[in-house]
Scaffold this active site. Structure first.
Site, PDB file in Angstrom:
ATOM      1  N   CYS A   1       0.726  -1.134  -0.167  1.00  0.00           N
ATOM      2  CA  CYS A   1      -0.135   0.131  -0.061  1.00  0.00           C
ATOM      3  C   CYS A   1       0.826   1.359   0.304  1.00  0.00           C
ATOM      4  CB  CYS A   1      -1.010  -0.240   0.978  1.00  0.00           C
ATOM      5  SG  CYS A   1      -1.391  -1.711   1.602  1.00  0.00           S
TER       6      CYS A   1
ATOM      7  N   HIS B   1      -3.426   6.281   3.189  1.00  0.00           N
ATOM      8  CA  HIS B   1      -4.213   5.405   2.883  1.00  0.00           C
ATOM      9  C   HIS B   1      -5.338   4.874   2.515  1.00  0.00           C
ATOM     10  CE1 HIS B   1      -3.873   0.891   1.241  1.00  0.00           C
ATOM     11  NE2 HIS B   1      -3.760   1.028   2.788  1.00  0.00           N
TER      12      HIS B   1
ATOM     13  N   ASN C   1      -9.783  -0.549   0.330  1.00  0.00           N
ATOM     14  CA  ASN C   1      -8.842   0.017   0.084  1.00  0.00           C
ATOM     15  C   ASN C   1      -8.289  -1.230  -1.251  1.00  0.00           C
ATOM     16  OD1 ASN C   1      -5.573  -1.032   0.458  1.00  0.00           O
ATOM     17  ND2 ASN C   1      -6.302  -2.304   2.694  1.00  0.00           N
TER      18      ASN C   1
HETATM   19  O1  UT7 Z   1      -3.867  -1.891   3.775  1.00  0.00           O
HETATM   20  C1  UT7 Z   1      -3.149  -2.006   5.463  1.00  0.00           C
HETATM   21  C2  UT7 Z   1      -3.727  -3.282   5.207  1.00  0.00           C
HETATM   22  N1  UT7 Z   1      -5.386  -3.987   6.134  1.00  0.00           N
HETATM   23  C3  UT7 Z   1      -5.774  -2.662   7.262  1.00  0.00           C
HETATM   24  O2  UT7 Z   1      -5.369  -1.377   7.304  1.00  0.00           O
HETATM   25  C4  UT7 Z   1      -6.559  -3.340   7.844  1.00  0.00           C
HETATM   26  C5  UT7 Z   1      -5.980  -2.705   9.410  1.00  0.00           C
HETATM   27  N2  UT7 Z   1      -6.942  -3.282  10.190  1.00  0.00           N
HETATM   28  C6  UT7 Z   1      -8.168  -3.274  10.628  1.00  0.00           C
HETATM   29  O3  UT7 Z   1      -9.292  -2.047   9.863  1.00  0.00           O
HETATM   30  C7  UT7 Z   1      -9.301  -3.980  11.633  1.00  0.00           C
HETATM   31  O4  UT7 Z   1      -8.608  -4.995  12.272  1.00  0.00           O
HETATM   32  C8  UT7 Z   1     -10.255  -5.188  10.429  1.00  0.00           C
HETATM   33  C9  UT7 Z   1     -11.208  -4.186  10.100  1.00  0.00           C
HETATM   34  C10 UT7 Z   1      -9.561  -6.226   9.544  1.00  0.00           C
HETATM   35  C11 UT7 Z   1     -10.661  -5.918  11.353  1.00  0.00           C
HETATM   36  O5  UT7 Z   1     -11.594  -4.998  12.814  1.00  0.00           O
HETATM   37  P1  UT7 Z   1     -11.376  -5.319  14.429  1.00  0.00           P
HETATM   38  O6  UT7 Z   1     -11.996  -4.196  15.039  1.00  0.00           O
HETATM   39  O7  UT7 Z   1     -10.184  -5.270  14.660  1.00  0.00           O
HETATM   40  O8  UT7 Z   1     -12.167  -7.019  14.344  1.00  0.00           O
HETATM   41  P2  UT7 Z   1     -11.952  -8.093  15.000  1.00  0.00           P
HETATM   42  O9  UT7 Z   1     -10.518  -8.864  13.602  1.00  0.00           O
HETATM   43  O10 UT7 Z   1     -11.347  -8.070  15.748  1.00  0.00           O
HETATM   44  O11 UT7 Z   1     -12.733  -9.200  14.575  1.00  0.00           O
HETATM   45  C12 UT7 Z   1     -14.103  -8.878  15.630  1.00  0.00           C
HETATM   46  C13 UT7 Z   1     -15.074  -9.545  15.554  1.00  0.00           C
HETATM   47  C14 UT7 Z   1     -14.266 -11.479  15.508  1.00  0.00           C
HETATM   48  O12 UT7 Z   1     -15.279 -11.925  16.525  1.00  0.00           O
HETATM   49  P3  UT7 Z   1     -15.112 -12.582  17.820  1.00  0.00           P
HETATM   50  O13 UT7 Z   1     -14.257 -13.073  17.593  1.00  0.00           O
HETATM   51  O14 UT7 Z   1     -15.147 -11.173  18.281  1.00  0.00           O
HETATM   52  O15 UT7 Z   1     -16.397 -13.540  18.341  1.00  0.00           O
HETATM   53  C15 UT7 Z   1     -14.203 -11.714  14.116  1.00  0.00           C
HETATM   54  O16 UT7 Z   1     -14.594 -12.927  14.315  1.00  0.00           O
HETATM   55  O17 UT7 Z   1     -15.429  -9.575  14.512  1.00  0.00           O
HETATM   56  C16 UT7 Z   1     -15.864 -10.930  13.332  1.00  0.00           C
HETATM   57  N3  UT7 Z   1     -15.246 -10.670  12.044  1.00  0.00           N
HETATM   58  C17 UT7 Z   1     -16.211 -10.578  11.143  1.00  0.00           C
HETATM   59  N4  UT7 Z   1     -17.898 -10.406  11.459  1.00  0.00           N
HETATM   60  C18 UT7 Z   1     -18.633 -10.539  10.094  1.00  0.00           C
HETATM   61  C19 UT7 Z   1     -14.643 -10.419  11.753  1.00  0.00           C
HETATM   62  N5  UT7 Z   1     -14.433  -9.999  10.399  1.00  0.00           N
HETATM   63  C20 UT7 Z   1     -15.892 -10.359   9.908  1.00  0.00           C
HETATM   64  C21 UT7 Z   1     -16.988  -9.667   8.779  1.00  0.00           C
HETATM   65  N6  UT7 Z   1     -18.083 -10.057   9.147  1.00  0.00           N
HETATM   66  N7  UT7 Z   1     -16.398  -9.641   7.631  1.00  0.00           N
END
Ligand code: UT7
Length: 334
Positions: free
Chosen positions: A118, A259, A289
């Protein structure tokens, strides 16, 4: 005597391309266990563009490039270098830049790709500027282009909802005006964090095999929370360092172009740096993204929406796999 070394390097033209096909959050909710509510509240993304099956990274890059060249008031034959930033090249080799050159019908010039995820667009902006400053080249075509849909695991809800396809291009040229254009760029990386965002398969350590396919190694893998924490930290620190280096304060920057990964990362940056969101263009709601294409797509849109005027300072800040990060300070110009 004024030499190329002392000259300013300006963005003479810019162009963007996104595929026609729109994939909404509701569409995704039919594919994996997710919801529009989860995606919007955790990321700010409403929809993303997905390239057609027969549309390659180089096809999208070429379309953005054609617009940038036209916008610069040049023809393809005026371009004397092409650099593409991408993590989704058409194929491992030859470079996507060579394939763009072929499509544009440009005679032999240097063409190569850079892989900085990115942060790629700001990496190639710095490389091209340095090459222009040698005086050996006049107009460099730089392109951030991605067909991320080709490396997403469409069964993994934690990643497939985040990304989209697209391309953004710029023509960089030498200008006679002093103190305009690219004022400075800082690039950085920390390979210790390589495995928080990566694709294990397809390279020389894990070539394609029945096993690698069965193990789903040819898809993007991410520890989202780890990337999130690093992103917030490096965006803030890069901005503080850049402002300090050029003796500017945040109020003097008219437009910050971060970004476009997650609205919560951008809002956290806005809050911590006390920069109003009005000065931070956002397009991730419509494109998700798009990795290396994200910053040029946002810059193109900010210019089209008159968010940047002559004389304005613009600060672009990127982070991505590597981990890499980068920032570029521009002073806008005619
Ligand atoms: O370009 C550079 C690359 N990437 C980034 O900059 C991404 C940086 N990270 C992020 O944007 C965030 O960490 C995410 C959007 C990827 C995830 O958000 P989060 O608030 O950190 O969520 P999490 O990974 O802690 O997941 C929370 C919950 C989990 O369930 P449990 O374990 O709490 O029951 C996940 O399984 O949300 C669940 N989950 C989803 N639920 C519905 C993860 N993905 C999804 C989804 N739909 N698509």
């Amino acid at each position: 005597m004024n030499t190329a070394m002392d000259s300013s390097i300006i963005i003479k033209g810019i162009g963007a391309y996104t595929p026609d096909r729109v994939l909404t959050n509701s569409d995704l909710a039919h594919m994996v266990d997710t919801s529009d509510e989860w995606i919007q509240s955790r990321t700010g993304i409403k929809e993303r563009r997905i390239a057609a099956d027969n549309e390659s990274c180089s096809d999208m890059a070429t379309k953005a490039a054609e617009k940038a060249i036209k916008n610069a008031g040049l023809t393809a034959q005026d371009i004397d270098m092409i650099i593409v930033a991408t993590i989704t090249p058409d194929m491992p080799f030859p470079s996507t830049a060579c394939l763009v050159q072929k499509q544009l019908g440009i005679s032999p010039i240097p063409c190569f790709d850079v892989e900085a995820a990115c942060s790629g667009f700001l990496y190639i902006l710095d490389i091209a500027s340095s090459m222009l400053k040698t005086g050996n080249y006049k107009n460099a075509l730089i392109i951030g282009a991605e067909k991320l849909s080709s490396i997403l695991d469409w069964e993994d809800r934690s990643t497939c909802v985040l990304f989209g396809d697209g391309a953004g291009a710029a023509v960089l040229s030498i200008s006679d005006c002093a103190n305009v254009g690219i004022i400075g760029t800082r690039l950085a990386a920390n390979g210790n964090d390589a495995k928080i965002l990566y694709m294990p398969g397809g390279g020389s350590t894990c070539p394609a095999s029945v096993q690698s396919i069965n193990d789903r190694q040819h898809y993007l893998k991410m520890l989202g929370k780890e990337v999130f924490k690093s992103a917030v930290k490096v965006m803030e620190q890069s901005t503080i360092d850049m402002l300090r280096e050029y003796n500017l304060n945040a109020d003097e920057i008219s437009c910050f172009i971060p970004h476009q990964a997650n609205i919560r990362i951008i809002e956290s940056f806005s809050t911590r740096m006390k920069i109003p969101m009005e000065r931070i263009p956002v397009n991730l709601d419509r494109y998700g993204n798009t990795s290396a294409a994200s910053i040029p797509l946002a810059l193109d849109e900010a210019l089209n929406n008159n968010k940047i005027k002559n004389g304005d300072y613009v600060l672009m800040i990127a982070f991505g796999a590597g981990l890499t990060w980068a920032s570029t300070l521009l002073k806008w110009h005619c």
